[in-house]
Design a protein around this motif. Structure first.
Motif, PDB file in Angstrom:
ATOM      1  N   TRP A 170      13.672  14.161  -1.378  1.00  0.00           N
ATOM      2  CA  TRP A 170      13.276  12.776  -1.125  1.00  0.00           C
ATOM      3  C   TRP A 170      13.150  12.505   0.376  1.00  0.00           C
ATOM      4  O   TRP A 170      12.235  11.809   0.820  1.00  0.00           O
ATOM      5  CB  TRP A 170      14.287  11.848  -1.789  1.00  0.00           C
ATOM      6  CG  TRP A 170      14.312  10.426  -1.340  1.00  0.00           C
ATOM      7  CD1 TRP A 170      15.395   9.715  -0.923  1.00  0.00           C
ATOM      8  CD2 TRP A 170      13.202   9.512  -1.287  1.00  0.00           C
ATOM      9  NE1 TRP A 170      15.031   8.431  -0.609  1.00  0.00           N
ATOM     10  CE2 TRP A 170      13.692   8.279  -0.818  1.00  0.00           C
ATOM     11  CE3 TRP A 170      11.837   9.631  -1.575  1.00  0.00           C
ATOM     12  CZ2 TRP A 170      12.876   7.166  -0.631  1.00  0.00           C
ATOM     13  CZ3 TRP A 170      11.011   8.517  -1.384  1.00  0.00           C
ATOM     14  CH2 TRP A 170      11.536   7.305  -0.922  1.00  0.00           C
ATOM     15  N   ALA A 171      14.048  13.108   1.130  1.00  0.00           N
ATOM     16  CA  ALA A 171      14.017  12.872   2.573  1.00  0.00           C
ATOM     17  C   ALA A 171      12.658  13.277   3.145  1.00  0.00           C
ATOM     18  O   ALA A 171      12.134  14.343   2.840  1.00  0.00           O
ATOM     19  CB  ALA A 171      15.130  13.659   3.251  1.00  0.00           C
ATOM     20  N   GLY A 172      12.079  12.426   3.920  1.00  0.00           N
ATOM     21  CA  GLY A 172      10.819  12.771   4.563  1.00  0.00           C
ATOM     22  C   GLY A 172       9.582  12.355   3.800  1.00  0.00           C
ATOM     23  O   GLY A 172       8.470  12.403   4.326  1.00  0.00           O
ATOM     24  N   GLN A 173       9.748  11.955   2.562  1.00  0.00           N
ATOM     25  CA  GLN A 173       8.567  11.591   1.772  1.00  0.00           C
ATOM     26  C   GLN A 173       7.880  10.347   2.328  1.00  0.00           C
ATOM     27  O   GLN A 173       6.650  10.274   2.384  1.00  0.00           O
ATOM     28  CB  GLN A 173       8.949  11.373   0.303  1.00  0.00           C
ATOM     29  CG  GLN A 173       9.244  12.672  -0.425  1.00  0.00           C
ATOM     30  CD  GLN A 173       9.359  12.477  -1.929  1.00  0.00           C
ATOM     31  OE1 GLN A 173       8.854  11.511  -2.484  1.00  0.00           O
ATOM     32  NE2 GLN A 173      10.017  13.410  -2.579  1.00  0.00           N
ATOM     33  N   ASP A 198       0.836  -1.204   0.000  1.00  0.00           N
ATOM     34  CA  ASP A 198       0.000   0.000   0.000  1.00  0.00           C
ATOM     35  C   ASP A 198       0.871   1.254   0.000  1.00  0.00           C
ATOM     36  O   ASP A 198       0.714   2.149  -0.833  1.00  0.00           O
ATOM     37  CB  ASP A 198      -0.897   0.020   1.250  1.00  0.00           C
ATOM     38  CG  ASP A 198      -2.030  -1.002   1.160  1.00  0.00           C
ATOM     39  OD1 ASP A 198      -2.297  -1.491   0.040  1.00  0.00           O
ATOM     40  OD2 ASP A 198      -2.634  -1.308   2.208  1.00  0.00           O
ATOM     41  N   LEU A 199       1.788   1.277   0.957  1.00  0.00           N
ATOM     42  CA  LEU A 199       2.620   2.467   1.099  1.00  0.00           C
ATOM     43  C   LEU A 199       3.496   2.687  -0.133  1.00  0.00           C
ATOM     44  O   LEU A 199       3.619   3.806  -0.636  1.00  0.00           O
ATOM     45  CB  LEU A 199       3.478   2.336   2.360  1.00  0.00           C
ATOM     46  CG  LEU A 199       4.176   3.610   2.812  1.00  0.00           C
ATOM     47  CD1 LEU A 199       4.190   3.706   4.329  1.00  0.00           C
ATOM     48  CD2 LEU A 199       5.597   3.677   2.289  1.00  0.00           C
ATOM     49  N   LEU A 200       4.068   1.616  -0.626  1.00  0.00           N
ATOM     50  CA  LEU A 200       4.931   1.750  -1.801  1.00  0.00           C
ATOM     51  C   LEU A 200       4.135   2.186  -3.027  1.00  0.00           C
ATOM     52  O   LEU A 200       4.642   2.910  -3.881  1.00  0.00           O
ATOM     53  CB  LEU A 200       5.651   0.424  -2.082  1.00  0.00           C
ATOM     54  CG  LEU A 200       6.738   0.051  -1.073  1.00  0.00           C
ATOM     55  CD1 LEU A 200       7.340  -1.305  -1.419  1.00  0.00           C
ATOM     56  CD2 LEU A 200       7.835   1.106  -1.035  1.00  0.00           C
ATOM     57  N   SER A 201       2.883   1.745  -3.094  1.00  0.00           N
ATOM     58  CA  SER A 201       2.061   2.121  -4.241  1.00  0.00           C
ATOM     59  C   SER A 201       1.870   3.633  -4.312  1.00  0.00           C
ATOM     60  O   SER A 201       1.840   4.211  -5.400  1.00  0.00           O
ATOM     61  CB  SER A 201       0.697   1.434  -4.165  1.00  0.00           C
ATOM     62  OG  SER A 201       0.834   0.060  -4.434  1.00  0.00           O
ATOM     63  N   VAL A 202       1.727   4.263  -3.158  1.00  0.00           N
ATOM     64  CA  VAL A 202       1.582   5.721  -3.149  1.00  0.00           C
ATOM     65  C   VAL A 202       2.830   6.351  -3.775  1.00  0.00           C
ATOM     66  O   VAL A 202       2.738   7.236  -4.632  1.00  0.00           O
ATOM     67  CB  VAL A 202       1.383   6.245  -1.711  1.00  0.00           C
ATOM     68  CG1 VAL A 202       1.269   7.761  -1.726  1.00  0.00           C
ATOM     69  CG2 VAL A 202       0.158   5.625  -1.077  1.00  0.00           C
ATOM     70  N   LEU A 203       3.987   5.862  -3.349  1.00  0.00           N
ATOM     71  CA  LEU A 203       5.244   6.406  -3.871  1.00  0.00           C
ATOM     72  C   LEU A 203       5.401   6.099  -5.364  1.00  0.00           C
ATOM     73  O   LEU A 203       5.858   6.939  -6.136  1.00  0.00           O
ATOM     74  CB  LEU A 203       6.428   5.822  -3.094  1.00  0.00           C
ATOM     75  CG  LEU A 203       6.531   6.256  -1.632  1.00  0.00           C
ATOM     76  CD1 LEU A 203       7.579   5.432  -0.907  1.00  0.00           C
ATOM     77  CD2 LEU A 203       6.869   7.741  -1.540  1.00  0.00           C
ATOM     78  N   LEU A 227      10.576   0.418   6.870  1.00  0.00           N
ATOM     79  CA  LEU A 227      10.607   0.904   5.499  1.00  0.00           C
ATOM     80  C   LEU A 227      11.119   2.344   5.450  1.00  0.00           C
ATOM     81  O   LEU A 227      11.910   2.710   4.582  1.00  0.00           O
ATOM     82  CB  LEU A 227       9.194   0.822   4.919  1.00  0.00           C
ATOM     83  CG  LEU A 227       9.075   0.759   3.413  1.00  0.00           C
ATOM     84  CD1 LEU A 227       9.760  -0.472   2.881  1.00  0.00           C
ATOM     85  CD2 LEU A 227       7.606   0.753   3.018  1.00  0.00           C
ATOM     86  N   GLU A 228      10.669   3.125   6.424  1.00  0.00           N
ATOM     87  CA  GLU A 228      11.090   4.523   6.471  1.00  0.00           C
ATOM     88  C   GLU A 228      12.603   4.608   6.698  1.00  0.00           C
ATOM     89  O   GLU A 228      13.299   5.388   6.049  1.00  0.00           O
ATOM     90  CB  GLU A 228      10.329   5.236   7.591  1.00  0.00           C
ATOM     91  CG  GLU A 228      10.439   6.751   7.495  1.00  0.00           C
ATOM     92  CD  GLU A 228       9.606   7.454   8.543  1.00  0.00           C
ATOM     93  OE1 GLU A 228       8.604   6.881   9.012  1.00  0.00           O
ATOM     94  OE2 GLU A 228       9.977   8.581   8.903  1.00  0.00           O
ATOM     95  N   LEU A 229      13.068   3.762   7.591  1.00  0.00           N
ATOM     96  CA  LEU A 229      14.495   3.717   7.894  1.00  0.00           C
ATOM     97  C   LEU A 229      15.296   3.331   6.647  1.00  0.00           C
ATOM     98  O   LEU A 229      16.301   3.929   6.298  1.00  0.00           O
ATOM     99  CB  LEU A 229      14.722   2.681   9.002  1.00  0.00           C
ATOM    100  CG  LEU A 229      15.959   2.837   9.866  1.00  0.00           C
ATOM    101  CD1 LEU A 229      15.877   4.126  10.671  1.00  0.00           C
ATOM    102  CD2 LEU A 229      16.077   1.643  10.810  1.00  0.00           C
ATOM    103  N   LEU A 230      14.786   2.307   5.990  1.00  0.00           N
ATOM    104  CA  LEU A 230      15.435   1.786   4.799  1.00  0.00           C
ATOM    105  C   LEU A 230      15.514   2.859   3.712  1.00  0.00           C
ATOM    106  O   LEU A 230      16.517   3.002   3.015  1.00  0.00           O
ATOM    107  CB  LEU A 230      14.615   0.594   4.291  1.00  0.00           C
ATOM    108  CG  LEU A 230      15.274  -0.437   3.400  1.00  0.00           C
ATOM    109  CD1 LEU A 230      16.416  -1.103   4.133  1.00  0.00           C
ATOM    110  CD2 LEU A 230      14.250  -1.484   2.981  1.00  0.00           C
ATOM    111  N   SER A 231      14.443   3.633   3.600  1.00  0.00           N
ATOM    112  CA  SER A 231      14.349   4.616   2.514  1.00  0.00           C
ATOM    113  C   SER A 231      15.428   5.688   2.633  1.00  0.00           C
ATOM    114  O   SER A 231      15.871   6.247   1.637  1.00  0.00           O
ATOM    115  CB  SER A 231      12.974   5.278   2.521  1.00  0.00           C
ATOM    116  OG  SER A 231      12.858   6.148   3.623  1.00  0.00           O
ATOM    117  N   SER A 232      15.873   5.931   3.861  1.00  0.00           N
ATOM    118  CA  SER A 232      16.854   7.000   4.050  1.00  0.00           C
ATOM    119  C   SER A 232      18.223   6.617   3.480  1.00  0.00           C
ATOM    120  O   SER A 232      19.104   7.449   3.359  1.00  0.00           O
ATOM    121  CB  SER A 232      16.987   7.332   5.534  1.00  0.00           C
ATOM    122  OG  SER A 232      17.463   6.200   6.234  1.00  0.00           O
TER     123      SER A 232
END
Length: 694
Positions: free
Chosen positions: A497-500, A418-423, A529-534
């Motif tokens: 990108w940070a914070g998205q 779900d979350l990745l789909s938004v991105l 996921l948020e951690l990973l994204s950074s």
DNA sequence: ATTCCCCACCTTTTT
DNA sequence: GGTGGGGAAT
């Protein structure tokens, strides 16, 4: 460089592979093609890394080396080792050079990730939107399902193949380059009657992907393949690389082999390494013929170097592995010889059932840890991901930390999707697959409304501004405005990108709480996921690399171990490829698992199962334990039934093979308390006594 | 049109 | 034991 120190510790065959083409050094080593047949544990990775280092030390530009591996992990390892070798070979004062070698060796990765990179670069030559989205297997299946529905195939009287089957057929056909008819007849015979409908489905599926600028895994190879079919582009790309090295060549498929041949038509600078005895990916359309027929594909023939000196295991372990393979009908015979000498004989332990198996393994693991074999030097391997379920519960109970590789992935969880789909939607507004999923997260928005909204977006060239003007049904109006605001914020190119991910997570949270029962654990995943994204520089890189290289370890039951902490490794055999441990436990060595009950029928499939067992056994350095439960539950049984087989000794463990093992039996109660032993023969029929009371 | 609930089905390996 | 599909209630 011929007496260079980095060559000293290599054996003759390895050195030959590393220095192949050296006489042409002044021409940049652009010699004829090379095939390295490397048995298990013969220093394959090391040899390839040395070759890379050797090339670099002799003046080849690392940026002009294409290194294709099977997993991202293997690519990183190769880069690291090559860097270390180069660094060591050069004087200390040039220490910085090693570092830059690893950096400049940027064309190292999987076929799919290299395809992704090339395709984004050459997108305009291919009439492809460079912002294309790469979708994983699950998303591909969803898309296939949507198309299947639209064509009305889902509602047929007779059951039409399910989405996963449809995708499997499609993928197999694409990767083998066979016709749909052949694919159906040979691999999916039960679906053959649907051929015309399937063809229609696939045409629509392809169109749909193109309209949405979506590429699935297969497309990455297909587009690369198609790109290489254009002579000018092929030449341009081929000339960019002086050397092309390929790891795990036995697991490449036809498409990949053809890509390689168009990169280096005469084989100059091409070096592949592999072991036909470890070919375990035919279900993914891998073609062993690639490695078997490699030498003859070139004139003059490719040079072949065979590595048989094994540095990993003791001779008794190899004796068992050799005995197993000696019974394979079709193969390149090779006999692994240990450089390490004697050791403990492998064991075959028969246990009552799965619980005793779990108890036994836990006991052995702890015993070895006491004997100074840390947990991370031990691994438990199994045929399919679910085979470790009982063990996982037991490990958690005993607080033994573990990490599991293979099986269900983090990215397949619906809340993560779900979350990745938004991105993904924000990243590629034409990605209607993602949009369709996101819109339906809103209460009151179902498939019909979602389709309507997407229709309006399409009419306005997918401008997200159009979201503002969509008249959502009144109950969803407030949420619709929030979603619109979110999407517009994310789509703003100025936005860093940070914070998205955090932004999306905040928006998603109320929906998560409404949709899912235990939202707290799921929320934890989103934190991960948020951690990973950074760690990623941009949204596009994050999304693509997550798809191409998903985090592959799950360890939810025992809690994620902190890095450097000691933990046991649980892994499917497929995921264990290329790895090694001091002690290896192999679960469920019974017929139905080795070979898998799904693989019976075709002889080739059975042989692949044998190789799988071979791969598992050759991961062990010192101790190898095969565990065979007498009572083994078969899968695919009617629910609630307790169907199982008794004494189904694996057909691969023939009397000859068993000679290489010490066999023993462990009964459940022996594990509890040895002091209670010794009452054999004295049994009480309690049930009968209780009945006789009445 | 959406959502919810029940029933039937199926259970491998992965970039 | 989970998921996907179909049908009924809202």
């Amino acid at each position: 460089m011929s007496t260079a120190s980095h060559l000293e510790k290599l054996n003759t065959a390895q050195r030959k592979a590393v220095t192949h083409g050296e006489t042409l050094a002044e021409k940049g080593f652009k010699s004829g093609p090379l095939l390295i047949v490397a048995g298990a544990g013969t220093g394959k990775t090391d040899t390839l890394a040395h070759r890379v280092a050797h090339l670099v030390l002799n003046g080849v530009d690392p940026a002009r080396i294409l290194l294709l591996t099977f997993t991202r992990r293997a690519a990183l390892e190769m880069r690291r080792r090559a860097r270390d070798i180069v660094r060591k070979a050069l004087s200390e004062s040039l220490g910085g050079v090693g570092q830059s070698v690893a950096q400049r060796l940027s064309w190292a990765g999987t076929f799919h990730s290299m395809a992704n990179r090339l395709l984004r670069h050459y997108a305009r030559h291919l009439q492809l939107d460079p912002r294309f989205t790469v979708v994983d297997r699950g998303d591909s299946a969803d898309l296939m399902d949507a198309v299947r529905e639209e064509l009305g195939l889902a509602a047929k009287a007779e059951r039409f193949p399910r989405k996963d089957t449809c995708l499997a057929i499609y993928s197999y056909r694409v990767n083998t380059q066979r016709s749909l008819k052949d694919t159906l007849e040979q691999q999916f015979a039960w679906c053959a009657p649907w051929e015309p409908d399937l063809a229609k489905l696939y045409r629509a599926y392809v169109e749909r992907k193109q309209r949405a600028s979506i590429l699935d895994y297969d497309d990455l190879l297909l587009y690369w393949h198609a790109m290489m079919g254009e002579p000018k582009l092929a030449q341009h790309i081929g000339e960019h690389f002086d050397h092309v090295l390929v790891d795990e060549y036995q697991d490449t498929n036809r498409l990949q082999a053809e890509i390689l041949h168009s990169l280096k038509p005469d084989g100059a600078g091409l070096a592949v390494v592999g072991d036909d005895a470890q070919a375990i990916y035919s279900f993914r359309a891998a073609a062993v013929e690639n490695i078997l027929g490699f030498p003859e594909r070139f004139t003059p023939r490719a040079e072949v170097v065979t590595l048989a000196q094994n540095y990993r295991s003791t001779q008794p372990v190899l004796d068992a592995a050799n005995a197993l393979m000696a019974e394979a009908p079709r193969q390149h015979r090779k006999h692994l010889l240990s450089a390490r000498g004697a050791g403990a004989r492998p064991r075959l332990v028969t246990v009552d059932d799965l619980q005793v198996q779990a108890d036994f393994v836990c006991g052995e693991v702890l015993r070895r840890r006491e004997a100074n074999v840390p947990l991370r030097r031990q691994a438990v391997l199994f045929r399919s991901a679910s085979h470790s379920d009982t063990l996982e519960v037991e490990l958690a109970k005993r607080k033994i930390p573990f990490v599991k590789y293979g099986g269900l992935k983090f990215l397949e969880a619906s809340h993560v999707k779900d979350l990745l789909s938004v991105l993904r939607w924000a990243d590629n507004p034409r990605n209607t697959l993602a949009a369709f999923r996101v819109i339906q997260l809103l209460q009151g928005m179902g498939p019909a409304n979602a389709r309507k909204a997407i229709g309006e977006l399409e009419a306005r060239q997918h401008s997200l501004e159009a979201l503002k003007d969509f008249a959502a049904p009144p109950p969803s109006a407030v949420e619709w405005r929030k979603l619109t605001a979110l999407m517009l914020e994310l789509a703003d190119p100025q936005r860093p990108w940070a914070g998205q991910v955090h932004l999306v997570r905040e928006w998603y949270r109320p929906h998560l709480e409404r949709i899912y029962e235990h939202f707290h654990t799921r929320l934890g995943d989103l934190d991960q996921l948020e951690l990973l994204s950074s760690q990623y520089p941009s949204r596009e890189r994050f999304l693509t690399e997550l798809t191409l290289d998903p985090p592959d370890a799950t360890s939810d039951l025992a809690g994620a171990p902190v890095v450097d902490e000691d933990y046991l490794v649980l892994s499917t055999i497929h995921s264990a490829k290329g790895m090694e441990w001091d002690t290896v436990y192999l679960l469920n060595v019974v017929d139905g698992s080795f070979p898998s009950e799904f693989a019976t029928g075709k002889p080739e499939l059975i042989e692949e199962e044998r190789r799988l067992l071979y791969v598992a056994m050759t991961r062990a350095q010192n101790d190898l334990l095969l565990v065979a439960p007498l009572k083994f539950h078969l899968t695919s049984q009617p629910r609630q039934s307790d169907a199982h087989v008794y004494g189904g000794r694996s057909r691969f463990l023939t009397d000859k093979v068993l000679k290489a093992f010490d066999s023993s039996t462990v009964r459940g109660r022996e594990l509890d308390d040895p002091a209670l032993e010794g009452a054999e023969g004295a049994t009480v029929d309690v049930a009968e006594r209780l009945k006789s009371m009445w």
